[in-house]
Motif scaffolding. Sequence first.
Motif, PDB file in Angstrom:
ATOM      1  N   MET A   1      76.665  21.137 -24.132  1.00 15.74           N
ATOM      2  CA  MET A   1      75.841  19.967 -23.925  1.00 15.74           C
ATOM      3  C   MET A   1      76.328  19.176 -22.712  1.00 15.74           C
ATOM      4  O   MET A   1      75.522  18.600 -22.000  1.00 15.74           O
ATOM      5  N   PHE A   2      77.635  19.166 -22.485  1.00 15.80           N
ATOM      6  CA  PHE A   2      78.181  18.436 -21.340  1.00 15.80           C
ATOM      7  C   PHE A   2      77.649  19.001 -20.025  1.00 15.80           C
ATOM      8  O   PHE A   2      77.365  18.251 -19.092  1.00 15.80           O
ATOM      9  N   ASN A   3      77.488  20.333 -19.966  1.00 17.50           N
ATOM     10  CA  ASN A   3      76.949  20.956 -18.759  1.00 17.50           C
ATOM     11  C   ASN A   3      75.502  20.544 -18.515  1.00 17.50           C
ATOM     12  O   ASN A   3      75.089  20.375 -17.362  1.00 17.50           O
ATOM     13  N   ILE A   4      74.737  20.397 -19.576  1.00 20.55           N
ATOM     14  CA  ILE A   4      73.346  19.958 -19.430  1.00 20.55           C
ATOM     15  C   ILE A   4      73.306  18.534 -18.894  1.00 20.55           C
ATOM     16  O   ILE A   4      72.522  18.218 -17.997  1.00 20.55           O
ATOM     17  N   ILE A   5      74.160  17.671 -19.420  1.00 20.15           N
ATOM     18  CA  ILE A   5      74.201  16.279 -18.958  1.00 20.15           C
ATOM     19  C   ILE A   5      74.591  16.228 -17.481  1.00 20.15           C
ATOM     20  O   ILE A   5      73.979  15.507 -16.693  1.00 20.15           O
ATOM     21  N   LYS A   6      75.606  17.022 -17.079  1.00 23.48           N
ATOM     22  CA  LYS A   6      75.997  17.064 -15.672  1.00 23.48           C
ATOM     23  C   LYS A   6      74.854  17.562 -14.802  1.00 23.48           C
ATOM     24  O   LYS A   6      74.618  17.029 -13.715  1.00 23.48           O
ATOM     25  N   SER A   7      74.125  18.559 -15.256  1.00 21.20           N
ATOM     26  CA  SER A   7      73.008  19.104 -14.485  1.00 21.20           C
ATOM     27  C   SER A   7      71.893  18.083 -14.322  1.00 21.20           C
ATOM     28  O   SER A   7      71.298  17.951 -13.247  1.00 21.20           O
ATOM     29  N   ILE A   8      71.612  17.350 -15.388  1.00 22.33           N
ATOM     30  CA  ILE A   8      70.538  16.354 -15.329  1.00 22.33           C
ATOM     31  C   ILE A   8      70.919  15.207 -14.410  1.00 22.33           C
ATOM     32  O   ILE A   8      70.107  14.749 -13.596  1.00 22.33           O
ATOM     33  N   ILE A   9      72.149  14.746 -14.495  1.00 15.83           N
ATOM     34  CA  ILE A   9      72.585  13.667 -13.609  1.00 15.83           C
ATOM     35  C   ILE A   9      72.582  14.140 -12.157  1.00 15.83           C
ATOM     36  O   ILE A   9      72.169  13.405 -11.254  1.00 15.83           O
ATOM     37  N   SER A  10      73.007  15.378 -11.921  1.00 16.71           N
ATOM     38  CA  SER A  10      72.956  15.935 -10.564  1.00 16.71           C
ATOM     39  C   SER A  10      71.526  16.011 -10.060  1.00 16.71           C
ATOM     40  O   SER A  10      71.247  15.720  -8.893  1.00 16.71           O
ATOM     41  N   ALA A  11      70.611  16.395 -10.921  1.00 10.49           N
ATOM     42  CA  ALA A  11      69.205  16.476 -10.530  1.00 10.49           C
ATOM     43  C   ALA A  11      68.634  15.088 -10.235  1.00 10.49           C
ATOM     44  O   ALA A  11      67.823  14.935  -9.315  1.00 10.49           O
ATOM     45  N   PHE A  12      69.045  14.086 -10.986  1.00 11.11           N
ATOM     46  CA  PHE A  12      68.584  12.720 -10.730  1.00 11.11           C
ATOM     47  C   PHE A  12      68.960  12.271  -9.321  1.00 11.11           C
ATOM     48  O   PHE A  12      68.195  11.595  -8.650  1.00 11.11           O
ATOM     49  N   PHE A  13      70.165  12.639  -8.888  1.00 13.20           N
ATOM     50  CA  PHE A  13      70.638  12.218  -7.582  1.00 13.20           C
ATOM     51  C   PHE A  13      70.371  13.243  -6.487  1.00 13.20           C
ATOM     52  O   PHE A  13      70.700  13.013  -5.328  1.00 13.20           O
ATOM     53  N   GLY A  14      69.807  14.398  -6.842  1.00  7.27           N
ATOM     54  CA  GLY A  14      69.428  15.410  -5.860  1.00  7.27           C
ATOM     55  C   GLY A  14      70.582  16.171  -5.256  1.00  7.27           C
ATOM     56  O   GLY A  14      70.518  16.587  -4.105  1.00  7.27           O
ATOM     57  N   ILE A  15      71.645  16.384  -6.020  1.00  8.63           N
ATOM     58  CA  ILE A  15      72.817  17.071  -5.486  1.00  8.63           C
ATOM     59  C   ILE A  15      73.091  18.392  -6.201  1.00  8.63           C
ATOM     60  O   ILE A  15      74.206  18.883  -6.195  1.00  8.63           O
ATOM     61  N   GLN A  16      72.083  18.972  -6.805  1.00  5.35           N
ATOM     62  CA  GLN A  16      72.219  20.236  -7.531  1.00  5.35           C
ATOM     63  C   GLN A  16      72.353  21.380  -6.528  1.00  5.35           C
ATOM     64  O   GLN A  16      71.578  21.484  -5.591  1.00  5.35           O
ATOM     65  N   ASN A  17      73.333  22.272  -6.703  1.00  3.39           N
ATOM     66  CA  ASN A  17      73.469  23.415  -5.809  1.00  3.39           C
ATOM     67  C   ASN A  17      72.745  24.636  -6.398  1.00  3.39           C
ATOM     68  O   ASN A  17      72.347  24.652  -7.563  1.00  3.39           O
ATOM     69  N   ASN A  18      72.575  25.663  -5.581  1.00  2.00           N
ATOM     70  CA  ASN A  18      71.806  26.843  -6.000  1.00  2.00           C
ATOM     71  C   ASN A  18      72.470  27.608  -7.130  1.00  2.00           C
ATOM     72  O   ASN A  18      71.783  28.125  -8.011  1.00  2.00           O
ATOM     73  N   ARG A  19      73.795  27.689  -7.125  1.00  2.00           N
ATOM     74  CA  ARG A  19      74.498  28.412  -8.187  1.00  2.00           C
ATOM     75  C   ARG A  19      74.279  27.734  -9.541  1.00  2.00           C
ATOM     76  O   ARG A  19      73.969  28.380 -10.535  1.00  2.00           O
ATOM     77  N   LYS A  20      74.413  26.419  -9.570  1.00  2.00           N
ATOM     78  CA  LYS A  20      74.212  25.671 -10.813  1.00  2.00           C
ATOM     79  C   LYS A  20      72.756  25.729 -11.253  1.00  2.00           C
ATOM     80  O   LYS A  20      72.464  25.813 -12.448  1.00  2.00           O
ATOM     81  N   PHE A  21      71.845  25.685 -10.284  1.00  2.00           N
ATOM     82  CA  PHE A  21      70.421  25.799 -10.601  1.00  2.00           C
ATOM     83  C   PHE A  21      70.126  27.135 -11.267  1.00  2.00           C
ATOM     84  O   PHE A  21      69.371  27.198 -12.240  1.00  2.00           O
ATOM     85  N   SER A  22      70.740  28.198 -10.781  1.00  2.00           N
ATOM     86  CA  SER A  22      70.545  29.527 -11.380  1.00  2.00           C
ATOM     87  C   SER A  22      71.102  29.585 -12.800  1.00  2.00           C
ATOM     88  O   SER A  22      70.507  30.190 -13.688  1.00  2.00           O
ATOM     89  N   GLN A  23      72.242  28.941 -13.012  1.00  2.00           N
ATOM     90  CA  GLN A  23      72.818  28.890 -14.362  1.00  2.00           C
ATOM     91  C   GLN A  23      71.903  28.119 -15.310  1.00  2.00           C
ATOM     92  O   GLN A  23      71.700  28.539 -16.455  1.00  2.00           O
ATOM     93  N   ASP A  24      71.363  27.011 -14.847  1.00  2.59           N
ATOM     94  CA  ASP A  24      70.447  26.225 -15.672  1.00  2.59           C
ATOM     95  C   ASP A  24      69.176  27.003 -15.979  1.00  2.59           C
ATOM     96  O   ASP A  24      68.658  26.946 -17.093  1.00  2.59           O
ATOM     97  N   ASP A  25      68.697  27.734 -14.992  1.00  2.00           N
ATOM     98  CA  ASP A  25      67.499  28.542 -15.183  1.00  2.00           C
ATOM     99  C   ASP A  25      67.733  29.625 -16.235  1.00  2.00           C
ATOM    100  O   ASP A  25      66.889  29.866 -17.096  1.00  2.00           O
TER     101      ASP A  25
END
Length: 63
Positions: A1-25
């Motif tokens: 769940m912590f990874n999801i929260i980090k991903s969402i906060i990163s997406a809010f600020f627009g700093i998501q990288n491609n590797r993390k985006f692939s993991q979320d996908d």
Amino acid sequence: MFNIIKSIISAFFGIQNNRKFSQDDAFVEKHGIKYFLIIGFVVAILLLLTLAILVNVILNHIK
């Protein structure tokens, strides 16, 4: 769940990288999007409440 929260906060600020985006996908493909939606709404509400409280405190100090 912590990874999801980090991903969402990163997406809010627009700093998501491609590797993390692939993991979320991959996570969404396996488990569905409901976890991201629920946590996303909670984070958005908390952000709005924090901003409202901050603005209220600032405006009360100006008077």
